[in-house]
Motif scaffolding. Sequence first.
Motif, mmCIF file in Angstrom:
data_model
loop_
_atom_site.group_PDB
_atom_site.id
_atom_site.type_symbol
_atom_site.label_atom_id
_atom_site.label_comp_id
_atom_site.label_asym_id
_atom_site.label_seq_id
_atom_site.Cartn_x
_atom_site.Cartn_y
_atom_site.Cartn_z
ATOM 1 N N THR A 1 16.447 -49.031 16.510
ATOM 2 C CA THR A 1 15.509 -47.997 16.080
ATOM 3 C C THR A 1 15.059 -48.250 14.644
ATOM 4 O O THR A 1 13.873 -48.094 14.309
ATOM 5 N N ALA A 2 15.988 -48.686 13.801
ATOM 6 C CA ALA A 2 15.658 -48.941 12.399
ATOM 7 C C ALA A 2 14.795 -50.184 12.238
ATOM 8 O O ALA A 2 13.788 -50.168 11.520
ATOM 9 N N THR A 3 15.172 -51.289 12.897
ATOM 10 C CA THR A 3 14.406 -52.530 12.732
ATOM 11 C C THR A 3 13.014 -52.417 13.348
ATOM 12 O O THR A 3 12.090 -53.095 12.904
ATOM 13 N N GLY A 4 12.863 -51.544 14.336
ATOM 14 C CA GLY A 4 11.539 -51.304 14.899
ATOM 15 C C GLY A 4 10.712 -50.326 14.093
ATOM 16 O O GLY A 4 9.557 -50.078 14.421
ATOM 17 N N SER A 5 11.299 -49.767 13.029
ATOM 18 C CA SER A 5 10.660 -48.771 12.158
ATOM 19 C C SER A 5 10.255 -47.513 12.926
ATOM 20 O O SER A 5 9.359 -46.786 12.506
ATOM 21 N N TYR A 6 10.936 -47.248 14.034
ATOM 22 C CA TYR A 6 10.612 -46.053 14.810
ATOM 23 C C TYR A 6 11.009 -44.791 14.052
ATOM 24 O O TYR A 6 10.476 -43.700 14.338
ATOM 25 N N ASP A 7 11.913 -44.932 13.092
ATOM 26 C CA ASP A 7 12.305 -43.775 12.289
ATOM 27 C C ASP A 7 11.145 -43.255 11.443
ATOM 28 O O ASP A 7 11.178 -42.111 10.972
ATOM 29 N N GLU A 8 10.098 -44.060 11.275
ATOM 30 C CA GLU A 8 8.924 -43.614 10.520
ATOM 31 C C GLU A 8 8.073 -42.630 11.311
ATOM 32 O O GLU A 8 7.304 -41.857 10.722
ATOM 33 N N VAL A 9 8.210 -42.655 12.648
ATOM 34 C CA VAL A 9 7.337 -41.830 13.488
ATOM 35 C C VAL A 9 8.138 -40.938 14.439
ATOM 36 O O VAL A 9 7.632 -40.489 15.466
ATOM 37 N N GLN A 10 9.418 -40.692 14.106
ATOM 38 C CA GLN A 10 10.284 -39.827 14.890
ATOM 39 C C GLN A 10 10.987 -38.851 13.957
ATOM 40 O O GLN A 10 11.110 -39.095 12.744
ATOM 41 N N ASP A 11 11.452 -37.744 14.522
ATOM 42 C CA ASP A 11 12.097 -36.699 13.724
ATOM 43 C C ASP A 11 13.607 -36.616 13.924
ATOM 44 O O ASP A 11 14.330 -36.158 13.035
ATOM 45 N N TYR A 12 14.085 -37.040 15.091
ATOM 46 C CA TYR A 12 15.506 -36.890 15.421
ATOM 47 C C TYR A 12 16.063 -38.187 16.017
ATOM 48 O O TYR A 12 15.342 -38.943 16.671
ATOM 49 N N VAL A 13 17.342 -38.404 15.815
ATOM 50 C CA VAL A 13 18.088 -39.391 16.580
ATOM 51 C C VAL A 13 19.333 -38.692 17.104
ATOM 52 O O VAL A 13 20.016 -37.968 16.371
ATOM 53 N N LEU B 1 22.710 -44.977 9.643
ATOM 54 C CA LEU B 1 22.889 -43.539 9.856
ATOM 55 C C LEU B 1 23.075 -42.801 8.542
ATOM 56 O O LEU B 1 22.507 -41.713 8.338
ATOM 57 N N GLN B 2 23.848 -43.391 7.634
ATOM 58 C CA GLN B 2 24.085 -42.726 6.358
ATOM 59 C C GLN B 2 22.807 -42.649 5.534
ATOM 60 O O GLN B 2 22.560 -41.642 4.844
ATOM 61 N N GLU B 3 21.991 -43.677 5.596
ATOM 62 C CA GLU B 3 20.695 -43.641 4.907
ATOM 63 C C GLU B 3 19.833 -42.510 5.451
ATOM 64 O O GLU B 3 19.177 -41.784 4.677
ATOM 65 N N TRP B 4 19.824 -42.335 6.767
ATOM 66 C CA TRP B 4 19.045 -41.252 7.359
ATOM 67 C C TRP B 4 19.611 -39.889 6.962
ATOM 68 O O TRP B 4 18.850 -38.967 6.652
ATOM 69 N N ARG B 5 20.929 -39.780 6.981
ATOM 70 C CA ARG B 5 21.539 -38.499 6.585
ATOM 71 C C ARG B 5 21.195 -38.162 5.129
ATOM 72 O O ARG B 5 20.878 -37.013 4.803
ATOM 73 N N ASP B 6 21.282 -39.165 4.275
ATOM 74 C CA ASP B 6 21.055 -38.935 2.845
ATOM 75 C C ASP B 6 19.584 -38.653 2.530
ATOM 76 O O ASP B 6 19.273 -37.811 1.682
ATOM 77 N N SER B 7 18.706 -39.359 3.209
ATOM 78 C CA SER B 7 17.277 -39.242 2.905
ATOM 79 C C SER B 7 16.611 -38.105 3.661
ATOM 80 O O SER B 7 15.563 -37.598 3.239
#
Length: 341
Positions: A226-238, A291-297
């Motif tokens: 999910t991270a390497t595909g940059s899908y976190d840029e266009v999604q709200d939840y994991v 995951l920690q980067e997402w939690r922190d950011s």
Amino acid sequence: MSERTTRTTRTTLALTATAALGMGLTACGDSGGGEAGGDITLQFASSQSPDQPNYYCGMELFKERIEEQDLGITVDLFPSSQLGPDAERVSQIQSGDIDLDLQEAGMTTVYPKLGILGAAYVFDDVDHAFNWIDEHSEEFRQDFSDATDMTIIDGWYYGSRTFSSNEPIRTPDDLQGQLIRFPDTPQYLANAEAMGAQSVAVAYEEVYVALQQGIADGQENPVVGTATGSYDEVQDYVSLNNHQVSIHWVTLSNQTLEQLSDEQREAVFTTVHEIRDENRQCVEEETEEVLQEWRDSGQLTVIEEDEVDRQAFIDKAQDYFENHYTGEDLEFYQSIRDSAE
């Protein structure tokens, strides 16, 4: 010599080498090195990109460690589907045009039974998956080699597949009304149905745009994917529902197997197996860092494992697959489930 006999001989070579690793497989006879050996260059291909752990903590380690043994083996790496997508590379492995490959879904095109190893919740966790490989996979791998002219050396952990989405997913009911992109293979589509998801067909290269434009509401991948595909840029939840222990299989062409000397063969099998635990640790560490980067950011809201009704997902999936599979496939599925400790 019949085609079946030739294939079985090749498999004997593979299982003899694997037995030397103490993986619970029985040596099947003389390794038959004969005139094999000499300098050889192995082409090692994958769809994995260089920024994914299975490449830099897997393929690159294999190249480094095999070449430093000075056995006449050189390894050329071809990541990022340079030699074609997964399904297209399979025929090249069978013919010996590619020597080694790291993949999962593409091999089901020639051996559909392998897809069952990717069924949602067929493995309890990663330990269960590796225990099955070491203690229970001999017959499966023999049959696979006989049928395909390829040999599974071992499996490397790619990650546990999770959902990313624009709405939170904590239970199977939360999938209702969401279009989730799954890879377009029979087993992945069955996984979608098993968990109650409505799948949408989107090519891998188009997933980001599909999420961005709302063609798909979510997708499923290991966290690192999910991270390497940059899908976190266009999604709200994991959602850490961990519905599939994703194993990428290190597969060797039987044509290549016959060209290796006893010493080269043992080195290849041993090196792949020894990398497995390091690769898993690397994947798990990278997963936790992401995951920690997402939690922190706050870039993504992480729905933690203890917030997911995982048992509801497991029950739904098992009920589905016990009716979906029939005959030998059902027996195989049940044998994997029964192997859980």
